[in-house]
Each structure stands twice: as C-alpha cells, then as structure tokens.
Design a protein around this motif. Structure first.
Motif, PDB file in Angstrom:
ATOM      1  N   GLY A 247       1.253   4.522  -2.605  1.00 13.67           N
ATOM      2  CA  GLY A 247       1.402   5.929  -2.722  1.00 13.67           C
ATOM      3  C   GLY A 247       2.206   6.726  -2.854  1.00 13.67           C
ATOM      4  N   GLN A 248       2.866   5.712  -2.355  1.00 10.12           N
ATOM      5  CA  GLN A 248       4.443   6.994  -3.252  1.00 10.12           C
ATOM      6  C   GLN A 248       4.889   6.928  -4.714  1.00 10.12           C
ATOM      7  OE1 GLN A 248       8.349   6.976  -1.317  1.00 10.12           O
ATOM      8  NE2 GLN A 248       7.123   5.066   0.798  1.00 10.12           N
TER       9      GLN A 248
ATOM     10  N   MET B 152       2.325   7.104  -7.053  1.00 10.14           N
ATOM     11  CA  MET B 152       1.094   7.765  -6.950  1.00 10.14           C
ATOM     12  C   MET B 152       1.701   9.063  -7.398  1.00 10.14           C
ATOM     13  SD  MET B 152      -1.525   5.823  -8.587  1.00 10.14           S
ATOM     14  CE  MET B 152      -3.020   7.522  -8.392  1.00 10.14           C
ATOM     15  N   LYS B 153       2.284   9.731  -6.008  1.00 10.47           N
ATOM     16  CA  LYS B 153       2.506  10.820  -5.641  1.00 10.47           C
ATOM     17  C   LYS B 153       3.351  11.322  -6.534  1.00 10.47           C
ATOM     18  CE  LYS B 153       2.837  12.755  -1.075  1.00 10.47           C
ATOM     19  NZ  LYS B 153       3.779  12.238   0.271  1.00 10.47           N
TER      20      LYS B 153
ATOM     21  N   GLY C 129       1.319  -1.532  -0.223  1.00 13.11           N
ATOM     22  CA  GLY C 129      -0.310   0.329   0.040  1.00 13.11           C
ATOM     23  C   GLY C 129       0.893   1.639  -0.016  1.00 13.11           C
ATOM     24  N   SER C 130       1.896   1.599   0.528  1.00  9.37           N
ATOM     25  CA  SER C 130       2.215   3.005   1.321  1.00  9.37           C
ATOM     26  C   SER C 130       3.797   2.587  -0.249  1.00  9.37           C
ATOM     27  CB  SER C 130       3.714   2.367   2.187  1.00  9.37           C
ATOM     28  OG  SER C 130       5.021   1.263   2.192  1.00  9.37           O
TER      29      SER C 130
ATOM     30  N   ARG D  20      -0.305  -0.737  -9.316  1.00  7.13           N
ATOM     31  CA  ARG D  20      -0.760  -1.939  -8.729  1.00  7.13           C
ATOM     32  C   ARG D  20      -0.060  -2.856  -9.027  1.00  7.13           C
ATOM     33  NH1 ARG D  20      -3.357  -3.898  -4.052  1.00  7.13           N
ATOM     34  NH2 ARG D  20      -3.781  -5.621  -4.033  1.00  7.13           N
TER      35      ARG D  20
ATOM     36  N   PRO E 138      -4.378   4.055 -10.489  1.00  7.95           N
ATOM     37  CA  PRO E 138      -4.039   2.963  -9.617  1.00  7.95           C
ATOM     38  C   PRO E 138      -3.379   1.975  -9.813  1.00  7.95           C
ATOM     39  CG  PRO E 138      -5.387   4.906  -8.775  1.00  7.95           C
ATOM     40  CD  PRO E 138      -5.619   5.101  -9.915  1.00  7.95           C
TER      41      PRO E 138
END
Lengths: 486, 495, 99
Positions: free
Chosen positions: B471-472, B474-475, B467-468, B486, B482
């Motif tokens: 997130g990174q 995507m940032k 998950g993290s 993934r 997404p």
C-alpha cells in the motif's frame, strides 16, 4: 364542308391549315349535343366550360406556332367509367352519382398530353355490365339509327355520340364486347386493343382480367390515331405491357398484301340472323376482290365462351365492387340499424338489378365449395379457348365474324331474360378471354335499315395489321360516309 | 395439474420500406396526422391499381431465407375478401395457396445457462398488405368510429409457426429470437408500440390422464401487443382451458376454433363475437397483380448478401472470445448495434474477452443508470478500445482504466471525449505504469527502511504485514502495477 | 355443380355479398341465376384434365416498382368523397362486430 360528320383527319387538317379553330369546332359539337342529345341521351355530363377552355388553349398555342399534340383541338367523348380529375365519374350508377375523382385515368392524361378536348362523359350500362346501355341508373341511350332501339352496350353512350355526330372520337371500354358490339350497332368504328396495350389505371374495374380501353371513331384512321395516343406502357398498371407502340396512324392506309382472312366454322350457328350472315359473306367477297385469301379455321371451344365469361367476369366483379360500401366514398343509406346493415342497405340501394345479379353470381361462384366447379373450371376452359385462337392465327392474319349475331334490340327486349342477352356476346367474348385485339367496322344495314358490324380479330399486339385490314375494307365499301339521319 | 400447453404463433411484421406495398405513399408511423399518407391506390378508389414494391418483396425473401424457409419458384397474390371499414377495397391482398415461402424453422435457446436449443417449425411466411386503423368510441354513447388509412397498405410479412411451442416462456423466447433476427436483418424495426410487430397465439392444452392425452379445443388469442402480454395471456388461457375442460369435458374438434381477446388490465382472455358466415373469404388470384417467378441467381444473391445471424454470432462469440453461453447471449440479445460495438472495441484493444467484460459490465451499467442507448453512448468504440488497449498493454492499470472511463463519461463537454483526452488524463494524474524497475526498487527499499517493524513482523511469519508495505509503495508510485510491486517487494524481503 | 338456387341459398349469398335484397328480388334472382347456373354447367362437357388455369389475358410476371416515395393526396382530397367525415377521419357507425 360541314364540321359535324367530318373525319378526325379532315378536322385536323382544317385546324392545321387555319381554316377552323378548335373553339369553332368544339362549339359546333357542343351545339350538336344541345340539339340532339335530348333524343339520343348519349351524355351524362357535358364538359362545356373546360372543353372550350382546352380548345382556346390549343388555338392560342397553334397560332403561336408552338408544338401541339396528335389530337390538338379534337373533341373526345369519354365513357363515364374513366376517372377524370375534378369531373364527376359515375359509372352510370346511383352508387357513384356524386363521385369526383381526385385523379385522372392514364388514358385521360394521354389525351390531355395529346391536346385533345374532353367534351363530356358518356352514358353506359351501370359499371359496364350490360349489352344495351339500359342498365344505366340515369337514362337510356337510344340508337341514332332507330330511336326505339338500343345502341348496344356497355359503351352505348360513346358509340351513339360518334354515330350522332356529337363527337368525332370517343373512348369506350370492352370487357366482353362493350366497344365492338355498340360500334357495330351504331355503324361506327370501335376497337378493343390487346389486353395490356392500354393502361387500365383509372378505369373503374368490372372484370379486371378482361377489361380494356379502346377508341370509337367515324373512320378507321380516327380509331388508329386515338389508339396510338392512348396505348403504351404505364408503370401504374402491373398488367400493362412494356412494348413499343407502332405509329398506327402512319401505316393504316397501307394495304396488306397476301392478307389471309379467316372464318370460324363454329361461328355459323343457329341464332345467327340471316341478314347478318349475308353481310359477313358479302364482306368476305370484298376482301377476296382485294386479293385476300379466305380460309376456314376451327375454334372448337367457341360455344363455351359465354359460360366461361359469365363465371369469370362476375367473379372478378363481385370482388371489384366490394369497395362500394358507403364508407370511403359513394352512396350511403340514410337508414340502417348498425354497421353491417349500413353496408348491405347502401349496396342494396346503390346498385341496380343487373349489377346485383352479377355480384350475386360471382359471389356464389367464388364461395366455399363452388370455387373449383365454377371459377377454376372456367379459368381452365379459358386457356383452351386461347389455344384455339393461337392455333387459328398460325394460318390466318385476321379472323372475320359478325360483331353480333343479331341487329340492335328494341329497348326493353331483354329485361325478362338476361341469359338471352348474354348469348348475344358469342362473337365478341373470345377476344376478351384470350386477350386479343379486335375491331368492328360498319358493314352495311339490314333491310329495316339497322347497322351491321364486321368484326376482325388478330393475334396479340397485331393492332397495326388489324387497323390496316379494317381500313382496306372501309375504303372498298361505302359504309363509312353514311350518317344517321336524326 | 398435469397438462402441456401447445402453442403456435402467427406473427405480423411490418417491413421497413419507404413506401407502401402497392403504392408510393410513405409508411412513416404518423398517428397524429390521420389520412395524410393516402393516394387513390391505398384509399381503394375506383380505378386504382396495385403495383408491387420490389424492396418489400426483397425484404420478405431475405427474412424467409433467414428462417430457413423453402422459397417458392412461383408465387402469386390473392384477394382475401371481407368487409371492414379499415379495409377500403373490401378485400386484402394476401397470399393463399402459393405463398412465396414455406417449411422453415427458427432455433431458440431454451436455456441461457446451458445454451440448450430447440427448433421451432415455420409453416409459411407470406406477404400481404396491412389495413388502416379504426378508433372506437369508448364512452358508450355510441358515437361514430373513426377510420384512418395512413397505415392501409403497409407491407406485412405474416410468419406462421407450427404448434411446436410448449410453454408461455418458450413462446416469449421465440418472439424475442424472431425480433432479434428481424432487427439484425434490418427488415423491420419490430416496434410493438407502433404496431410493427403483432402477434396472435393459437393455444390449446394436452391433458395427461391415465396414460392418455386429451386435447382441448383450439383458441386463437388476438390483440397481443407486448411479449409480456403474450406470456401472460398464454398462461391464463392454458389454465382457463384446463378448468373449462374439467367443467364441460369438451375436447379438440368438438367445437369450432374460438377467437378470444386478451384484456391486459384484468389479465384474462375474453371471447370475441364472431359471425359464422364471415369466414368465407372467397380467396381468388388477384387479376390486377402478376405472379413472381424466382430464379436461382436471385436467391443466391440474397444468401450471399446476408448478414451473420444472431444464433451464428452467439456461437462465434463463445468460441472466439472464450465467453460463456450466458455472456454471449447477453451481448447478442442486446441487438446488432450492441454486438457490433463489442466487436469494434475488441478489434481495437486486441482482447475480445476484456472487451466483452467491459461492455457488458461497465458500459451496460452506465447505459442503464444514465438511460442511454448504445448508439447514444458518449464513449464510442474508437475511444473505449484505446482505453482497453492501454490496460492490455500494461500502460495503465484496470483500476486506472475505470477511472479514465468514468472521468470521460462525466465530462462537462462530451465533445472533448477523444483518444487524446485519454492520454492527457493519464499524464495529468500520473496513471502511467512505471516500467522502470530501478525507480520502483528505490521506492521499495525506502519503504522497507521506514517500516522496520512491519518487515520484522513479516519475517516472523506474519504474512499479512506485506499488505501495508505494498500500500505504501503504491502510494508513492501512483502508476505502478500492483502485481509488479508485490513481486519486487517479496523479492527484497527474501534477500 | 348442377345446383339449383332456392331462396334460402340466395339469401346466404346476399349476406356474403353484403346486399340487402327485397323478397321480390330474392325470388327473381333464384330463377334467373338458377337459369344461368344451369347454362354454365355445359362446361362440364369439357375435359380440362391437366389444363393450367388462365388467370390473366396476357401472362406477365415479375412486375415491380421502386421503393420511392410519391406525393400522397392532401387530406381534403382523400376525404372529399366520404359520405361522412369530421374533416380528419372517415366516420362510420360504431363498430360492434369484430373481424
């Protein structure tokens, strides 16, 4: 040559030749009214100021060679059942004693467009209910030929006005004979057009399916011209027929070749005055001498006409007169206990007894439990009456009969016996039930000097034929020129 | 309390014409200027005559056809005679024994979840004229009542149902469905506040006792001026009749039909005074109006020019857009403009389901929050459709779509809302989904390199560690999808 | 048919017709209307089986007007003949009875 008593055609040609102005002519008639109407009581309202203004306006335009209408500068008296904008229209009823319409009836618009002069509003039976002009709430009109007698009705004021030389032309309305019968009684010409020929918009309704507006004149040509002016389709009356109007005044002088004049055997009944019958027989001789064929036809349901009429007309009247309740216009009682009482008291006070009698009769005939036996039965017999006429007019062009079985009654003669008065409508009622056009032309006098009218009926929309047949008779006889000596 | 409520409704609908039924006066709702929309005809002045408004007749036939009525080949007008100050002629022009239509039905949905339907029979629909308006003195000082005839002569369609309704709820559903249909057909605006739709309810109850059915006397409830009041009044009245029966045992037919009024303040029905002899209306054919004969070609034309009915549209939406009964009902019941909005959006974006979801959720929510109508909603289908099209084409994410939607809605100048503006926002905020997997791969490789611990945790079996990492990634890649991130990330981790 | 009219019936009809009649009028109408009703009973002699009632003298159908606004009367003209008005409304005594 006198203005008073001249025919419409004579007056028009003198106006056109510039020998006479409409102001002179109108003034002459206004003077005649001022001199004679105290005794005849034909008028309820004399429209002096407006009439003179209309006359002056026509004179001005005629002098300037501007186009003018068919009746330019000719006075016409108006039965007070026709709405005139800004001019009191009372129906000779206390109920509408102060009613000022905010609009003109269609026929009034037609008269204005034809540049006629509206000389005044004439007396009538209250709401056109009566055959003598005695039920007027305001005055009793007298027959110019015998002031002790009635002029007939309900358009008695219009008939008397023409007979007394107070107007060359007049409009009346005919629900059961209200033009033809007084025309006969006053020795003038009166015509009821086919139902739907003249718009009823602005004619205060009595029996809506029977009412029709028509002309009075002192000769057939005048009647033809006035009929031509008022006839025609009007989108504001759903029962107005959309069919072209022949120029009656152009053809009226052409005699009809091979004319078939019918008489109905059912018209020679007990109660027909022998002098009246003799007048009819003499008239038939006149037609014969003019080359017409006389044919006997049968109208088997004639004797039911009066019964049918006195169910249908009061039924419609009871509904048409419901609007006079003292709320939006008309008489409101001073004293009442609540709203319902206000209605009943206002109507009780505002209507005269003949009107109340017919409202009662009509209300009864339409009420629960009686509708089928009275109103519906009458509508069915009405169709049988119409079918009788349809059959008769397959064989004849016009049907001749007296306008009324008896000469004009004495004032007050029928007050105790309305049914006897109703039965006098026997010859005229059929045309209203069947929607046919009819005309009454002067046909002579009884020994006592009382006028007798000849009635001619024709098939629907055969006004042209009717007028021509009437004009043939008028030219062959001497009655047209006779004037009541007042 | 074992009883069934039996209800029949009489609905009066003002038809959406320019002019009154028998004259050329305007039908505009104008209570603040009394007696300015009158003429000799609607004042009932002596000598005036009625002429039928063709459009009123056409609208009436259209409606009757839509509620599955038989259309009479011959119809006529009758006078219904009674005295009241708002009725200037002393009679109302109506239709008695030969109404222009009869024997129809209206289908209502009695269960929104399952879509269960019920047919409510229609006895007849006929045309008539409205009366004027009386205002009574409420001070108790006995002042005069005021009469305004602006409304007198407005065309009314009276629709009389069979007593097929079995609850206050059903009665309300019937009215809602009828209103929806009438507004779809554009025959009436059905504005109850302005009196364009009025309802009287005939109510009694069938009490079930020892296997027997006992019917109570019939009551007509008048003055029902909202659907809610119809529901409340019927509920109250059914219960009142049951209690009344317990007291006096009176059954159907024992007394004449009673008229009661609904008092919304106290939520009760109150008996109205009526005069026995007032009921003889002396109907007879109006001699001033002529009959109408209806030809087959005229009727076929009415049918051919008919719009899609709400019920048919619900069914189509369910099939065409794979919606639930409930969702389809939500859209259709909002009215024809709303449903058209949805269809317009669907057509542009090419995904009906998506369009339905957006309009029923986002648009409806914002409409409610901002107190907007669908007609006045700032983002109209041409723009909304383009937002959804970009989501659908995977050019932007759903999340980005919502951001753009809100961004546009919050525009200071609503006139700037346009398709061009959508693309401008995407550009400015870098919302484009990055389709170039090479660039994305580079970012992911970088993220993995920087997060050795997380990578180790994941490989050690700690699934949540991914998950993290997503997130990174995507940032760093704002417009990335997404799901794609993934997928690619898991692939790299598996290498 | 062949109903005779008694005073009671005349009173009932008068209520329906919203006519306040005096006792004398009621008596008079009972007699005169009774005679007329007796007379119209002659219609019973006519066989009308299968005859279509004739409502109109000239039997037209499908007469319509276009849905186009025409000028209305100014309020003053609408109210000009009203027995009681406040210049805005027609006024009637307080309405106590419901339709």
């Amino acid at each position: 040559m006198s203005i008073i008593g001249a025919t419409t055609g004579e007056l028009l040609s003198r106006l056109e030749r510039g020998e006479l102005t409409s102001v002179e002519l109108t003034t002459a008639y206004l003077d005649r009214i001022a001199q004679q109407d105290d005794r005849v009581s034909a008028f309820l309202t004399v429209n002096t100021a407006e009439a003179l203004q209309q006359a002056a306006d026509v004179d001005r335009r005629r002098q300037a060679k501007q186009p003018v209408g068919l009746l330019a500068g000719i006075p016409v008296a108006i039965k007070d059942v026709l709405c005139t904008k800004g001019l009191k229209t009372t129906c000779a009823s206390r109920m509408l004693a102060n009613f000022i319409p905010p609009y003109d009836a269609h026929v009034i618009t037609q008269l204005r467009n034809a540049d006629a002069v509206l000389i005044g509003k004439t007396n009538m039976d209250e709401f056109a209910m009566g055959s003598t002009t005695e039920t007027s709430a305001f005055k009793i009109t007298r027959n110019p030929w015998d002031l002790d007698r009635t002029p007939g009705g309900s358009s008695g004021g219009s008939a008397a006005a023409v007979a007394a030389g107070m107007s060359p032309l007049a409009l009346g309305t005919d629900t059961g004979g209200s033009i033809r019968q007084p025309a006969g009684f006053c020795s003038v010409v009166g015509m009821k057009p086919t139902y739907g020929r003249v718009s009823r918009f602005g004619m205060v309704a009595y029996g809506s399916s029977l009412d029709q507006i028509g002309p009075f004149a002192n000769d057939v040509n005048g009647a033809a011209l006035l009929a031509q002016v008022i006839a025609g389709h009007d989108g504001r009356d759903s029962t107005s027929v959309n069919a072209p109007v022949p120029a009656y005044s152009q053809t009226v002088n052409q005699p009809l070749a091979g004319l078939r004049v019918g008489i109905a055997k059912e018209h020679f009944v007990e109660g027909l005055n022998p002098e009246v019958e003799q007048t009819l027989r003499t008239a038939l001789q006149v037609y014969k001498s003019l080359g017409a064929e006389i044919k006997e036809v049968s109208l088997p349901h004639t004797s039911y006409g009066v019964a049918v009429y006195y169910l249908i007309a009061p039924s419609e009247a009871s509904s048409n007169l419901a609007r006079y309740d003292g709320v939006h216009y008309g008489h409101r009682a001073e004293q009442f206990s609540n709203m319902i009482d206000m209605y009943a008291t206002s109507r009780g006070e505002g209507f005269g007894s003949e009107v109340k009698r017919r409202i009662m009769l009509g209300t009864y005939a339409l009420s629960a439990g009686y509708y089928d036996a009275y109103y519906l039965k009458a509508l069915k017999v009405r169709r049988l009456i119409r079918q009788d006429y349809d059959k008769a007019f397959e064989q004849i062009d016009v049907l001749a009969s007296p306008a009324s079985p008896n000469p004009p009654s004495k004032v007050g003669e029928y007050s105790a016996n309305p049914l006897a008065m109703y039965l006098e409508d026997i010859y005229t009622i059929g045309a209203n039930l069947a929607g046919l056009p009819g005309i009454s032309v002067p046909a002579g006098f009884t020994e006592a000097g009382l006028p007798v009218g000849l009635q001619l009926l024709a098939a629907p929309f055969e006004e042209e034929k009717l007028l021509r047949a009437a004009r043939m008779y008028e030219l062959a006889t001497k009655w047209q020129g006779q004037r009541a000596a007042l | 309390m074992d009883y069934t409520t039996i209800i029949g409704l009489e609905v009066h609908v003002q038809l959406q014409t320019n002019t009154k039924i028998f004259c050329g006066c305007s039908t505009k709702f104008n209570p603040d200027n009394p007696n300015v929309q009158t003429c000799p005809v609607c004042l009932g002045l002596p000598g005036s005559l009625p002429v039928m408004n063709r459009h009123a007749f056409d609208l009436a036939v259209k409606t009757a056809t839509a509620i599955n009525c038989q259309i009479a080949r011959f119809t006529k007008w009758d006078r219904k005679q009674y005295y009241y100050p708002d009725l200037p002629k002393g009679y109302q022009i109506s239709q008695y024994d030969l109404p222009f239509s009869h024997d129809g039905w209206l289908e209502i949905v009695i269960n929104k979840e399952t879509g269960e339907k019920k047919k409510i029979g229609i006895i007849r629909a006929h045309l008539e004229e409205d009366a004027g308006k009386n205002t009574h003195d409420e001070t108790g000082r006995g002042h005069d009542s005021q009469v305004d005839l602006n409304r007198a002569g407005t065309p009314l369609l009276e629709i009389v149902s069979h007593p097929d309704l079995r609850s206050a709820q059903e009665a309300k559903e019937y009215l809602e469905e009828l209103k929806l249909l009438l507004t779809y057909l554009e025959v009436s605006d059905c504005n109850m506040q302005e009196g364009s739709l009025r309802c009287d309810a005939n109510v009694n109850v069938h009490i079930h006792r020892d296997g027997q059915k006992i019917a109570t006397p019939l009551v007509e409830i008048k003055n029902l001026n909202s659907f809610r009041n119809v529901e409340l009044a019927i509920e109250f009245e059914a219960d009142r009749q049951y209690r009344q029966w317990q007291q006096d045992g009176m059954t159907f037919g024992a007394v004449l039909k009673e008229t009661r009024g609904y008092d919304a303040v106290r939520n009760i029905t109150v008996a109205q005074r009526t005069k026995e002899n007032a009921s003889d209306y002396r109907y007879f054919p109006d001699p001033d109006l002529v009959p109408v004969t209806i030809e087959e070609a005229y009727l076929q034309n009415v049918i051919d020019s008919m719009v899609e009915f709400p019920a048919a549209r619900r069914t189509r939406f369910i099939q065409q857009y794979q919606l639930s009964n409930y969702d389809a009902a939500v859209i259709i019941d909002q009215g024809v403009v709303f449903a058209n909005f949805v269809e317009h959006v669907a057509k542009i974006c090419g995904d009906g389901k998506q369009a339905c979801n957006w309009v029923t959720q986002d648009v409806l929510r914002e409409m409610n929050d901002r107190k907007l109508t669908i007609e006045g909603f700032p983002i109209q289908p041409p723009v909304l459709g383009e937002i959804l099209k970009r989501v659908n084409d995977k050019k932007i994410t759903i999340k980005s779509g919502r951001e753009i939607f809100l961004n546009l809605l919050n525009s200071e100048d609503l006139s700037t809302i346009s398709v061009a503006r959508i693309d401008q926002i995407i550009q400015e905020q870098g919302l484009s989904i990055v389709a170039d997997s090479g660039q994305l791969e580079a970012v992911i490789v970088g993220v993995l390199a920087k997060n050795a611990k997380a990578v180790a945790d994941f490989k050690g079996g700690k699934q949540s560690a991914v998950g993290s990492l997503i997130g990174q990634a995507m940032k760093e890649m704002k417009g990335a999808d997404p799901a794609t991130v993934r997928e690619l990330l898991l692939k790299k981790l598996a290498e | 048919m062949a109903e005779t009219l008694d005073a009671e019936k005349v009173r009932k009809v008068a209520v329906l017709a919203r006519l306040k009649l005096s006792e004398a009028e009621i008596g008079d109408y009972a007699t005169k209307l009774g005679n007329i009703l007796k007379y119209v009973d002659t219609l019973n002699e006519v066989n009308t089986e299968g005859v279509v009632p004739m409502v109109h003298a000239v039997e037209l159908s499908n007469v319509f007007r276009a849905d186009e606004v025409q000028p209305s009367l100014p309020r003053a003209a609408a109210l000009q003949n009203a027995p009681k008005t406040d210049g805005t409304f027609f006024l009637v005594p307080q309405i106590l009875e419901d339709k």
